[in-house]
Design a protein around this motif. Structure first.
Motif, PDB file in Angstrom:
ATOM      1  N   TYR A  31       0.542  -0.327  -3.407  1.00 54.43           N
ATOM      2  CA  TYR A  31       1.497  -0.117  -2.317  1.00 54.43           C
ATOM      3  C   TYR A  31       0.813  -0.294  -0.964  1.00 54.43           C
ATOM      4  O   TYR A  31       1.316  -0.989  -0.080  1.00 54.43           O
ATOM      5  CB  TYR A  31       2.106   1.281  -2.438  1.00 54.43           C
ATOM      6  N   GLY A  34      -0.085  -3.906  -0.352  1.00 51.09           N
ATOM      7  CA  GLY A  34       1.146  -4.636  -0.035  1.00 51.09           C
ATOM      8  C   GLY A  34       1.636  -4.360   1.372  1.00 51.09           C
ATOM      9  O   GLY A  34       2.025  -5.281   2.109  1.00 51.09           O
ATOM     10  N   ARG A  35       1.632  -3.092   1.767  1.00 49.74           N
ATOM     11  CA  ARG A  35       2.053  -2.731   3.129  1.00 49.74           C
ATOM     12  C   ARG A  35       1.132  -3.352   4.171  1.00 49.74           C
ATOM     13  O   ARG A  35       1.567  -3.823   5.217  1.00 49.74           O
ATOM     14  CB  ARG A  35       2.066  -1.204   3.320  1.00 49.74           C
ATOM     15  N   THR A  36      -0.175  -3.351   3.884  1.00 50.36           N
ATOM     16  CA  THR A  36      -1.147  -3.943   4.799  1.00 50.36           C
ATOM     17  C   THR A  36      -0.910  -5.438   4.935  1.00 50.36           C
ATOM     18  O   THR A  36      -0.900  -5.980   6.051  1.00 50.36           O
ATOM     19  CB  THR A  36      -2.581  -3.666   4.314  1.00 50.36           C
ATOM     20  N   LYS A  37      -0.677  -6.117   3.818  1.00 51.96           N
ATOM     21  CA  LYS A  37      -0.402  -7.555   3.843  1.00 51.96           C
ATOM     22  C   LYS A  37       0.852  -7.832   4.667  1.00 51.96           C
ATOM     23  O   LYS A  37       0.871  -8.743   5.494  1.00 51.96           O
ATOM     24  CB  LYS A  37      -0.224  -8.111   2.438  1.00 51.96           C
ATOM     25  N   THR A  38       1.889  -7.043   4.473  1.00 55.08           N
ATOM     26  CA  THR A  38       3.126  -7.224   5.220  1.00 55.08           C
ATOM     27  C   THR A  38       2.901  -7.019   6.717  1.00 55.08           C
ATOM     28  O   THR A  38       3.373  -7.812   7.537  1.00 55.08           O
ATOM     29  CB  THR A  38       4.210  -6.266   4.701  1.00 55.08           C
ATOM     30  N   ALA A  39       2.165  -5.980   7.076  1.00 55.82           N
ATOM     31  CA  ALA A  39       1.897  -5.705   8.491  1.00 55.82           C
ATOM     32  C   ALA A  39       1.085  -6.837   9.125  1.00 55.82           C
ATOM     33  O   ALA A  39       1.383  -7.273  10.246  1.00 55.82           O
ATOM     34  CB  ALA A  39       1.169  -4.373   8.641  1.00 55.82           C
ATOM     35  N   SER A  41       0.955  -9.977   8.084  1.00 54.41           N
ATOM     36  CA  SER A  41       1.827 -11.155   8.133  1.00 54.41           C
ATOM     37  C   SER A  41       2.795 -11.074   9.299  1.00 54.41           C
ATOM     38  O   SER A  41       3.021 -12.071   9.998  1.00 54.41           O
ATOM     39  CB  SER A  41       2.612 -11.299   6.822  1.00 54.41           C
ATOM     40  N   MET A  42       3.376  -9.902   9.526  1.00 52.15           N
ATOM     41  CA  MET A  42       4.319  -9.743  10.636  1.00 52.15           C
ATOM     42  C   MET A  42       3.622  -9.932  11.985  1.00 52.15           C
ATOM     43  O   MET A  42       4.173 -10.551  12.889  1.00 52.15           O
ATOM     44  CB  MET A  42       4.996  -8.382  10.555  1.00 52.15           C
ATOM     45  N   GLU A  45       2.957 -13.570  12.335  1.00 51.19           N
ATOM     46  CA  GLU A  45       4.257 -14.227  12.572  1.00 51.19           C
ATOM     47  C   GLU A  45       4.623 -14.153  14.051  1.00 51.19           C
ATOM     48  O   GLU A  45       5.065 -15.155  14.639  1.00 51.19           O
ATOM     49  CB  GLU A  45       5.330 -13.552  11.718  1.00 51.19           C
ATOM     50  N   HIS A  55       4.456 -18.122  10.029  1.00 51.99           N
ATOM     51  CA  HIS A  55       3.184 -17.760   9.413  1.00 51.99           C
ATOM     52  C   HIS A  55       2.930 -18.636   8.187  1.00 51.99           C
ATOM     53  O   HIS A  55       1.812 -19.110   7.978  1.00 51.99           O
ATOM     54  CB  HIS A  55       3.187 -16.274   9.047  1.00 51.99           C
ATOM     55  N   SER A  56       3.960 -18.877   7.388  1.00 51.05           N
ATOM     56  CA  SER A  56       3.800 -19.722   6.196  1.00 51.05           C
ATOM     57  C   SER A  56       3.390 -21.135   6.575  1.00 51.05           C
ATOM     58  O   SER A  56       2.517 -21.734   5.930  1.00 51.05           O
ATOM     59  CB  SER A  56       5.097 -19.762   5.384  1.00 51.05           C
TER      60      SER A  56
END
Length: 173
Positions: A31, A34-39, A41-42, A45, A55-56
């Motif tokens: 978790y 995953g949260r770190t990756k999302t942060a 990425s945002m 972005e 970002h992609s």
């Protein structure tokens, strides 16, 4: 008790690192990763949006620029993206003049992706953005701590690949 539940319970009592009875989602390593990756990425972005890319798209440009990927299949595997959405994104990048699709001369079925001059220029600007975001996220960390984290994450990835008989590709600098 189902076989899966029984197996998980047995693992929990056999000295495994993670135990079912101790599991707390918001404290789970998965978790938190995953949260770190999302942060991250945002944050990236937001930074790359100023250059009118996602970002992609930025990730594709960098992977193509450093030679880590050469085809849509390579990118899909590296980015864990389905080929349909990746193909649409690559078409948008091609229309913008960032990449070109070039059919292989040795195997006409293979289509290589090459950066245009505009794509190389944009890819060359990404490391400054990525390092700026990483420096914000890792404020207060020492070099040793970052190296330790990098090593630990590589071990986790190596473990995930071991079950499939794969090895993680060496890091590109």
């Amino acid at each position: 008790m189902s076989e899966q539940t029984r197996s998980a319970t047995e693992v929990g009592t056999s000295g495994a690192l993670f135990r079912v009875e101790d599991y707390r989602m918001c404290e789970s390593v998965g978790y938190l990763v995953g949260r770190t990756k999302t942060a991250l990425s945002m944050a990236i972005e937001q930074e790359v949006a100023q250059m009118d890319v996602t970002h992609s798209q930025a990730s594709c440009l960098v992977l193509l620029a450093n030679g880590r990927c050469q085809t849509a299949t390579d990118l899909g595997r590296e980015l864990n993206t389905d080929i349909g959405s990746l193909t649409r994104m690559l078409s948008r990048m091609e229309k913008r003049g960032l990449i070109e699709r070039v059919r292989s001369e040795s195997d006409r079925r293979v289509v290589h992706l090459e950066l245009t001059e505009a794509g190389r220029d944009l890819a060359g600007r990404m490391p400054a953005i990525y390092t700026r975001v990483l420096n914000r996220f890792f404020a207060g960390f020492s070099q040793d701590e970052v190296q330790t984290l990098r090593g630990l994450l590589r071990r986790v990835l190596d473990n995930s690949c071991a079950a499939e008989g794969q090895r993680l590709r060496p890091a590109e600098h």
